[in-house]
Design a protein around this motif. Structure first.
Motif, short mmCIF file in Angstrom:
data_model
loop_
_atom_site.label_atom_id
_atom_site.label_comp_id
_atom_site.label_asym_id
_atom_site.label_seq_id
_atom_site.Cartn_x
_atom_site.Cartn_y
_atom_site.Cartn_z
N PRO A 1 0.78 -1.24 0.00
CA PRO A 1 0.00 0.00 0.00
C PRO A 1 0.80 1.28 0.00
CG PRO A 1 0.06 -0.91 2.20
CD PRO A 1 0.76 -1.90 1.32
N GLY A 2 2.12 1.22 -0.20
CA GLY A 2 2.89 2.44 -0.16
C GLY A 2 4.20 2.32 -0.90
N ASN A 3 4.92 3.45 -0.96
CA ASN A 3 6.25 3.53 -1.58
C ASN A 3 7.23 3.79 -0.45
OD1 ASN A 3 4.72 3.44 -3.93
ND2 ASN A 3 4.75 5.68 -4.19
N TRP A 4 7.90 2.77 0.01
CA TRP A 4 8.60 2.83 1.28
C TRP A 4 10.11 2.76 1.13
CZ3 TRP A 4 4.91 -1.52 3.35
CH2 TRP A 4 3.65 -0.98 3.54
N VAL A 5 10.78 3.08 2.23
CA VAL A 5 12.22 2.92 2.37
C VAL A 5 12.45 1.72 3.28
CG1 VAL A 5 14.39 3.96 3.15
CG2 VAL A 5 12.63 5.38 2.06
N TYR A 6 13.36 0.82 2.85
CA TYR A 6 13.55 -0.44 3.55
C TYR A 6 14.96 -0.57 4.12
CZ TYR A 6 9.24 -2.23 1.46
OH TYR A 6 7.93 -2.42 1.11
N ARG A 7 15.04 -1.39 5.17
CA ARG A 7 16.31 -1.81 5.76
C ARG A 7 16.36 -3.33 5.71
NH1 ARG A 7 18.58 -3.76 10.50
NH2 ARG A 7 20.53 -2.77 11.20
N LEU A 8 17.45 -3.87 5.14
CA LEU A 8 17.62 -5.32 5.05
C LEU A 8 18.90 -5.73 5.77
CD1 LEU A 8 17.00 -8.16 3.87
CD2 LEU A 8 18.32 -7.48 1.85
N ASP A 9 18.74 -6.57 6.80
CA ASP A 9 19.88 -7.18 7.49
C ASP A 9 20.11 -8.54 6.84
OD1 ASP A 9 21.66 -8.51 9.19
OD2 ASP A 9 20.91 -7.46 10.96
N ARG A 10 21.14 -8.65 6.04
CA ARG A 10 21.37 -9.88 5.29
C ARG A 10 21.78 -11.04 6.19
NH1 ARG A 10 25.43 -8.53 0.66
NH2 ARG A 10 25.30 -10.78 0.41
N ARG A 11 22.34 -10.75 7.36
CA ARG A 11 22.75 -11.84 8.26
C ARG A 11 21.54 -12.56 8.85
NH1 ARG A 11 26.75 -8.21 11.81
NH2 ARG A 11 24.84 -6.97 11.70
N SER A 12 20.54 -11.78 9.24
CA SER A 12 19.34 -12.37 9.84
C SER A 12 18.21 -12.56 8.85
CB SER A 12 18.85 -11.48 10.99
OG SER A 12 18.39 -10.23 10.48
N GLY A 13 18.30 -11.88 7.68
CA GLY A 13 17.21 -11.93 6.71
C GLY A 13 16.08 -10.98 7.04
N ASP A 14 16.26 -10.15 8.08
CA ASP A 14 15.21 -9.23 8.50
C ASP A 14 15.04 -8.10 7.49
OD1 ASP A 14 13.30 -7.92 10.21
OD2 ASP A 14 14.91 -6.58 10.87
N LEU A 15 13.87 -8.02 6.87
CA LEU A 15 13.53 -6.95 5.93
C LEU A 15 12.40 -6.14 6.53
CD1 LEU A 15 13.69 -5.60 3.09
CD2 LEU A 15 12.00 -7.29 2.33
#
Length: 331
Positions: free
Chosen positions: A182-196
């Motif tokens: 529902p939106g145009n967002w800014v994301y943070r991805l921690d590749r070690r944990s896979g947390d998006l």
């Protein structure tokens, strides 16, 4: 957020603008943390007028692309990777070989290097970010909560490997067809944990993104309101660059440290903290506090920019159909 009357900004024109006049017409800076606004001047310690007065003019290196974006310099191989979005191709440029096709990819956009020096690419067609390894490009995620993202646009990488990236819908048909979020967002991805995680949800069209040298600021460019956004309240938003505070590799607050009203697509930051942003008439430069520093005119409207070259003092600029470079004087 404190609001107020904007300082006048220069209008676009077909000829290079008066850099001195632009220096006198700084953008509106919203000093949110202090509840005030005003026209910011350039920090004296950065010597902006001398530095940008000595910058070499932008020189065309190559042309013939459909719409180029996402330059990233690879120091080890002494070359530049960039995207031709509608051409569905990653391009490679080097001093020795010029511009060549490097890899076919369905709508590549922003590129960056991870902490291991491997190439990362935002891909519109796959609606993800891929990592280029020995087995080819592999997606870093499949979506958020079982739903695909819009079309990841640009990205930046922390020293611990965490990715920050923007997700406007420019890669979707009419910026609407196939939307699942529902939106145009800014994301943070921690590749070690896979947390998006979606960390900023109040932008209209987030686009360029960069980190400060100390990784205590996150800069996000928003190209402004667009009728495709699901939230009609964001349709009238101005184009901005916004600085956010980071602590321990995390967003400390969604409240901006400062915000300037200026059109920017992609941007990069040098070791002194100067922000180089692609605008209508060229690459504008801003201080770490959002103060206007100057302009490097570019013959075509630029889309993105990165630093590279043997000394790290070369700006590589993608601009519609062409690739340019401009040499900065030593800091």
């Amino acid at each position: 957020m404190a609001q107020g009357t904007a300082c006048p900004m220069p209008s676009s024109s077909s000829s290079p603008p008066d850099v001195g006049a632009l220096g006198r017409l700084a953008g509106t800076v919203l000093l949110v943390g202090f509840g005030a606004f005003g026209c910011a001047g350039a920090p004296a310690s950065l010597e902006p007028l001398r530095a940008f007065g000595e910058a070499a003019p932008a020189v065309r290196l190559a042309s013939g692309m459909d719409f180029c974006e996402g330059p990233v310099w690879r120091a080890d191989s002494k070359d530049l990777i960039l995207s031709d979005i509608p051409g569905k191709t990653l391009m490679r440029w080097s001093e020795a070989e010029g511009l060549t096709d490097w890899m076919e990819l369905d709508g590549p956009n922003g590129n960056a290097l991870d902490v291991d020096g491997e190439l990362l690419t935002c891909v519109h067609g796959a609606r993800t970010v891929v990592r280029h390894g020995p087995d080819g490009p592999l997606p870093l995620f499949q979506g958020l909560g079982g739903r695909r993202l819009n079309s990841p646009n640009d990205l930046t990488v922390q020293s611990d490997g965490v990715l920050w990236f923007t997700d406007p819908p420019w890669g979707l048909e009419r910026q609407r067809v196939g939307r699942e979020l529902p939106g145009n967002w800014v994301y943070r991805l921690d590749r070690r944990s896979g947390d998006l995680r979606a960390v900023l949800k109040d932008h209209s069209m987030p686009n360029g993104i960069a980190l400060s040298p100390g990784e205590d600021r996150l800069y996000v460019a928003d190209t402004g309101g667009h009728p495709s956004h699901p939230d009609a309240g964001l349709h009238g938003r101005p184009a901005t660059i916004t600085a956010y505070r980071l602590e321990g590799g995390e967003l400390a607050s969604p409240e901006p440290v400062w915000q300037i009203e200026t059109l920017c697509d992609g941007m990069c930051v040098d070791g002194a903290g100067r922000i180089f942003a692609t605008g209508q008439d060229g690459v504008t430069a801003w201080g770490p506090d959002g103060g206007y520093l100057g302009l490097i005119p570019v013959p075509e409207r630029p889309s993105n920019v990165c630093l590279g070259g043997p000394s790290g003092q070369t700006l590589f600029i993608t601009a519609r159909t062409s690739l340019y470079r401009a040499s900065l004087p030593p800091r």
